[in-house]
Design a protein around this motif. Structure first.
Motif, mmCIF file in Angstrom:
data_model
loop_
_atom_site.group_PDB
_atom_site.id
_atom_site.type_symbol
_atom_site.label_atom_id
_atom_site.label_comp_id
_atom_site.label_asym_id
_atom_site.label_seq_id
_atom_site.Cartn_x
_atom_site.Cartn_y
_atom_site.Cartn_z
ATOM 1 N N VAL A 35 0.840 -1.199 0.000
ATOM 2 C CA VAL A 35 0.000 0.000 0.000
ATOM 3 C C VAL A 35 0.875 1.250 0.000
ATOM 4 O O VAL A 35 0.663 2.199 -0.779
ATOM 5 C CB VAL A 35 -0.938 0.014 1.224
ATOM 6 N N PHE A 36 1.882 1.230 0.864
ATOM 7 C CA PHE A 36 2.813 2.353 0.948
ATOM 8 C C PHE A 36 3.558 2.540 -0.369
ATOM 9 O O PHE A 36 3.734 3.675 -0.842
ATOM 10 C CB PHE A 36 3.796 2.105 2.088
ATOM 11 N N VAL A 46 1.074 12.696 1.160
ATOM 12 C CA VAL A 46 0.434 12.843 2.475
ATOM 13 C C VAL A 46 -0.022 11.484 2.994
ATOM 14 O O VAL A 46 0.249 11.116 4.149
ATOM 15 C CB VAL A 46 -0.757 13.812 2.394
ATOM 16 N N ALA A 47 -0.701 10.716 2.149
ATOM 17 C CA ALA A 47 -1.152 9.383 2.556
ATOM 18 C C ALA A 47 0.040 8.471 2.843
ATOM 19 O O ALA A 47 0.019 7.675 3.794
ATOM 20 C CB ALA A 47 -2.037 8.774 1.474
ATOM 21 N N ALA A 48 1.101 8.576 2.019
ATOM 22 C CA ALA A 48 2.300 7.760 2.229
ATOM 23 C C ALA A 48 2.943 8.087 3.570
ATOM 24 O O ALA A 48 3.395 7.190 4.300
ATOM 25 C CB ALA A 48 3.306 7.979 1.093
ATOM 26 N N LEU A 49 2.973 9.380 3.924
ATOM 27 C CA LEU A 49 3.540 9.782 5.208
ATOM 28 C C LEU A 49 2.727 9.236 6.371
ATOM 29 O O LEU A 49 3.286 8.823 7.386
ATOM 30 C CB LEU A 49 3.614 11.306 5.290
ATOM 31 N N VAL A 50 1.408 9.229 6.211
ATOM 32 C CA VAL A 50 0.542 8.688 7.269
ATOM 33 C C VAL A 50 0.851 7.208 7.480
ATOM 34 O O VAL A 50 0.996 6.751 8.624
ATOM 35 C CB VAL A 50 -0.946 8.892 6.911
ATOM 36 N N VAL A 51 0.956 6.458 6.387
ATOM 37 C CA VAL A 51 1.270 5.021 6.488
ATOM 38 C C VAL A 51 2.634 4.824 7.140
ATOM 39 O O VAL A 51 2.818 3.949 8.001
ATOM 40 C CB VAL A 51 1.231 4.348 5.107
#
Length: 203
Positions: A35-36, A46-51
């Motif tokens: 997913v990452f 942003v989503a990658a940083l959250v993961v």
């Protein structure tokens, strides 16, 4: 022959349990790797940083649980560093693919893991499992995982991007140095194990 580890020799047995809370957390962290990878390649930063933050927090959390509730296991000793290395590799490839870091950085870090992989057959031949993760290796992994979000932010224009680039590369260099320092410590441990076993054989 029973697999030996420095931990068991020191009187702290490592369990063979599979279904522990830390192992489940590590498995879930592994499932987030693809997913990452998709997020970072598609520039969903942003989503990658959250993961990445969730993965880093879970890495710390499962370690706390394992130590506090005596749930350290052989499987956990394999899953935990495997997840760390996969996140580092996927992040590096993603950043290099987007020209945010040079490909030589990928090669330097992958070469270190190739060296460690070459030690495993030697340890197995002498009846040992994987060596416990050294503090220097953990610190190097932490520095690299800390560097990646900053390098992602380096593309932001202005002061934020400049500071992110500076601190990101500072953390990356520290991470690479500690990563290889830990590798040399592992090599030294393996050499010592081989010499000790040869000494026992001769005596």
């Amino acid at each position: 022959m029973r697999t030996r580890t420095p931990q068991s020799q020191a009187g702290r047995e490592v369990a063979d349990r599979v279904w522990t809370v830390p192992n489940v957390i590590s498995a879930l962290r592994l499932l987030l790797v693809p997913v990452f990878g998709v997020l970072i390649l598609n520039e969903q930063d942003v989503a990658a940083l959250v993961v990445l933050v969730v993965a880093g927090a879970s890495d710390w959390f499962d370690g706390v649980i394992a130590r506090r509730f005596n749930q350290t296991s052989r499987l956990g000793q394999l899953l935990d560093p495997a997840a760390d290395r996969l996140y580092i590799f996927v992040t590096l490839v993603g950043l290099a693919w987007r020209d945010l870091v040079p490909w030589w950085l990928v090669l330097v870090i992958v070469a270190r893991d190739v060296v460690l992989a070459g030690l495993l057959p030697i340890l197995t031949r002498h009846g040992y499992g994987p060596l416990p993760v050294h503090l220097a290796g953990k610190a190097g992994t932490f520095a690299l995982m800390y560097a990646f979000p900053l390098l992602l932010l380096a593309g932001v224009p202005g002061t934020v991007g400049t500071l992110a680039w500076t601190f990101g590369w500072a953390s990356a260099w520290w991470g690479v140095g500690l990563y290889w320092f830990a590798a040399l410590l592992y090599v030294e441990q393996v050499v010592r194990i081989v010499r000790q076993d040869r000494g026992r054989t001769r005596s």
